[in-house]
Design a protein around this motif. Sequence first.
Motif, PDB file in Angstrom:
ATOM      1  N   LEU A  58       0.873  -1.162   0.000  1.00  0.00           N
ATOM      2  CA  LEU A  58       0.000   0.000   0.000  1.00  0.00           C
ATOM      3  C   LEU A  58       0.917   1.220   0.000  1.00  0.00           C
ATOM      4  O   LEU A  58       1.615   1.471   0.982  1.00  0.00           O
ATOM      5  N   ALA A  59       0.938   1.931  -1.104  1.00  0.00           N
ATOM      6  CA  ALA A  59       1.937   2.974  -1.316  1.00  0.00           C
ATOM      7  C   ALA A  59       1.308   4.363  -1.240  1.00  0.00           C
ATOM      8  O   ALA A  59       0.251   4.612  -1.829  1.00  0.00           O
ATOM      9  N   VAL A  60       1.967   5.264  -0.511  1.00  0.00           N
ATOM     10  CA  VAL A  60       1.464   6.615  -0.257  1.00  0.00           C
ATOM     11  C   VAL A  60       2.537   7.631  -0.622  1.00  0.00           C
ATOM     12  O   VAL A  60       3.656   7.565  -0.101  1.00  0.00           O
ATOM     13  N   ALA A  61       2.196   8.572  -1.501  1.00  0.00           N
ATOM     14  CA  ALA A  61       3.139   9.622  -1.899  1.00  0.00           C
ATOM     15  C   ALA A  61       2.621  10.969  -1.410  1.00  0.00           C
ATOM     16  O   ALA A  61       1.730  11.569  -2.035  1.00  0.00           O
ATOM     17  N   PRO A  62       3.139  11.477  -0.290  1.00  0.00           N
ATOM     18  CA  PRO A  62       2.660  12.759   0.244  1.00  0.00           C
ATOM     19  C   PRO A  62       3.181  13.936  -0.574  1.00  0.00           C
ATOM     20  O   PRO A  62       4.302  13.916  -1.087  1.00  0.00           O
ATOM     21  N   ALA A  63       2.362  14.977  -0.673  1.00  0.00           N
ATOM     22  CA  ALA A  63       2.731  16.181  -1.431  1.00  0.00           C
ATOM     23  C   ALA A  63       3.466  17.142  -0.501  1.00  0.00           C
ATOM     24  O   ALA A  63       2.854  17.986   0.168  1.00  0.00           O
ATOM     25  N   LEU A  64       4.780  17.026  -0.472  1.00  0.00           N
ATOM     26  CA  LEU A  64       5.579  17.810   0.472  1.00  0.00           C
ATOM     27  C   LEU A  64       5.584  19.299   0.160  1.00  0.00           C
ATOM     28  O   LEU A  64       5.908  20.111   1.033  1.00  0.00           O
ATOM     29  N   PHE A  65       5.241  19.687  -1.070  1.00  0.00           N
ATOM     30  CA  PHE A  65       5.261  21.103  -1.430  1.00  0.00           C
ATOM     31  C   PHE A  65       3.941  21.802  -1.126  1.00  0.00           C
ATOM     32  O   PHE A  65       3.799  22.995  -1.394  1.00  0.00           O
ATOM     33  N   ASP A  66       2.963  21.081  -0.580  1.00  0.00           N
ATOM     34  CA  ASP A  66       1.669  21.699  -0.283  1.00  0.00           C
ATOM     35  C   ASP A  66       1.782  22.842   0.709  1.00  0.00           C
ATOM     36  O   ASP A  66       0.909  23.713   0.762  1.00  0.00           O
ATOM     37  N   ARG A  67       2.825  22.861   1.502  1.00  0.00           N
ATOM     38  CA  ARG A  67       2.999  23.967   2.449  1.00  0.00           C
ATOM     39  C   ARG A  67       3.320  25.274   1.735  1.00  0.00           C
ATOM     40  O   ARG A  67       3.121  26.359   2.298  1.00  0.00           O
ATOM     41  N   VAL A  68       3.826  25.176   0.511  1.00  0.00           N
ATOM     42  CA  VAL A  68       4.167  26.363  -0.267  1.00  0.00           C
ATOM     43  C   VAL A  68       3.123  26.620  -1.352  1.00  0.00           C
ATOM     44  O   VAL A  68       2.644  27.747  -1.532  1.00  0.00           O
ATOM     45  N   GLU A  69       2.782  25.560  -2.069  1.00  0.00           N
ATOM     46  CA  GLU A  69       1.782  25.657  -3.147  1.00  0.00           C
ATOM     47  C   GLU A  69       1.157  24.279  -3.335  1.00  0.00           C
ATOM     48  O   GLU A  69       1.866  23.287  -3.484  1.00  0.00           O
ATOM     49  N   ARG A  70      -0.145  24.239  -3.349  1.00  0.00           N
ATOM     50  CA  ARG A  70      -0.833  22.955  -3.477  1.00  0.00           C
ATOM     51  C   ARG A  70      -0.868  22.478  -4.926  1.00  0.00           C
ATOM     52  O   ARG A  70      -0.914  23.267  -5.858  1.00  0.00           O
ATOM     53  N   GLY A  71      -0.826  21.155  -5.058  1.00  0.00           N
ATOM     54  CA  GLY A  71      -0.976  20.567  -6.386  1.00  0.00           C
ATOM     55  C   GLY A  71       0.214  20.744  -7.310  1.00  0.00           C
ATOM     56  O   GLY A  71       0.052  20.746  -8.533  1.00  0.00           O
ATOM     57  N   VAL A  72       1.405  20.849  -6.757  1.00  0.00           N
ATOM     58  CA  VAL A  72       2.594  21.030  -7.594  1.00  0.00           C
ATOM     59  C   VAL A  72       2.867  19.753  -8.386  1.00  0.00           C
ATOM     60  O   VAL A  72       2.983  18.663  -7.816  1.00  0.00           O
ATOM     61  N   GLU A  73       2.978  19.903  -9.688  1.00  0.00           N
ATOM     62  CA  GLU A  73       3.263  18.777 -10.579  1.00  0.00           C
ATOM     63  C   GLU A  73       4.053  19.326 -11.765  1.00  0.00           C
ATOM     64  O   GLU A  73       3.491  19.893 -12.692  1.00  0.00           O
ATOM     65  N   LEU A  74       5.362  19.179 -11.715  1.00  0.00           N
ATOM     66  CA  LEU A  74       6.245  19.827 -12.671  1.00  0.00           C
ATOM     67  C   LEU A  74       6.993  18.834 -13.539  1.00  0.00           C
ATOM     68  O   LEU A  74       7.217  17.688 -13.154  1.00  0.00           O
ATOM     69  N   GLY A  75       7.409  19.328 -14.711  1.00  0.00           N
ATOM     70  CA  GLY A  75       8.309  18.580 -15.568  1.00  0.00           C
ATOM     71  C   GLY A  75       9.744  18.825 -15.149  1.00  0.00           C
ATOM     72  O   GLY A  75      10.018  19.457 -14.118  1.00  0.00           O
ATOM     73  N   TYR A  76      10.687  18.381 -15.979  1.00  0.00           N
ATOM     74  CA  TYR A  76      12.088  18.372 -15.569  1.00  0.00           C
ATOM     75  C   TYR A  76      12.974  19.395 -16.274  1.00  0.00           C
ATOM     76  O   TYR A  76      14.173  19.446 -16.010  1.00  0.00           O
ATOM     77  N   ASP A  77      12.398  20.217 -17.130  1.00  0.00           N
ATOM     78  CA  ASP A  77      13.217  21.145 -17.908  1.00  0.00           C
ATOM     79  C   ASP A  77      12.630  22.550 -17.890  1.00  0.00           C
ATOM     80  O   ASP A  77      11.494  22.762 -17.468  1.00  0.00           O
ATOM     81  N   GLY A  78      13.437  23.502 -18.363  1.00  0.00           N
ATOM     82  CA  GLY A  78      12.975  24.863 -18.596  1.00  0.00           C
ATOM     83  C   GLY A  78      12.381  25.541 -17.379  1.00  0.00           C
ATOM     84  O   GLY A  78      12.920  25.475 -16.268  1.00  0.00           O
ATOM     85  N   GLU A  79      11.229  26.189 -17.587  1.00  0.00           N
ATOM     86  CA  GLU A  79      10.591  26.953 -16.529  1.00  0.00           C
ATOM     87  C   GLU A  79      10.136  26.059 -15.374  1.00  0.00           C
ATOM     88  O   GLU A  79      10.159  26.482 -14.213  1.00  0.00           O
ATOM     89  N   ASP A  80       9.738  24.830 -15.694  1.00  0.00           N
ATOM     90  CA  ASP A  80       9.327  23.917 -14.629  1.00  0.00           C
ATOM     91  C   ASP A  80      10.480  23.633 -13.681  1.00  0.00           C
ATOM     92  O   ASP A  80      10.306  23.598 -12.454  1.00  0.00           O
ATOM     93  N   ARG A  81      11.648  23.426 -14.239  1.00  0.00           N
ATOM     94  CA  ARG A  81      12.819  23.160 -13.395  1.00  0.00           C
ATOM     95  C   ARG A  81      13.155  24.381 -12.537  1.00  0.00           C
ATOM     96  O   ARG A  81      13.479  24.249 -11.350  1.00  0.00           O
TER      97      ARG A  81
END
Length: 223
Positions: free
Chosen positions: A56-79
Amino acid sequence: MGEFVRLHAADGHELGAYVARPEGEPIAGLVVIQEIFGVNRHIRSMTDQYAEAGFLAVAPALFDRVERGVELGYDGEDRQKAMSFMPKLDVESMNLDTDAAVAYARAQTGKKTGIVGYCLGGSIAWFAAMRGTVDAAVGYYGGLIAKFAEAELKAPVILHFGSKDTHIPEEHRAKIAAAHPEVPIYLYDAEHGFNCDQKSSFEPRSAALARERSLAFLRDHLG
């Protein structure tokens, strides 16, 4: 496969988490800790894969304290945006949010719970082993581990690093090995982030071998 839930940290903070459940009785709980890019498609995929393996795997959103729902790519502005989050976060808060995920996994399964983390998450996994809040820990290329290499570990740990990783030099790995000769440190002919199939540094053979070793370790200590 997965669903999003809300967790509550000990200081009252509410955070999101992605949860993936196995088809049958779970072997154990497993907390999956993100890189600096949020609980993105890659981290959700890793969480799904661990559920397929029986956890049973759980991935907590550690960035929710700064901004909720963070989901970024790996290059450019996202990085660039991902890097901007780091000065706004502190280890204590990330540990609290990790503990909330551990508590959720234990409550859901009634069993032991481990942790696996990537990059930033690799360091968080080490901290969890230091604090004794998990029953086993797996760290992938955690850049802060060497800084805390001499700390006592209260749970078994294995670590994965790339020999071509320009972010984590050989002397850092040597420092960890000298302080903890009991910790298996696996070295791969790969760069930083070799486990992520969405990055140019992805090295499939290394990723597959590291996964095989991680699953064997987790089953041994959590099953």
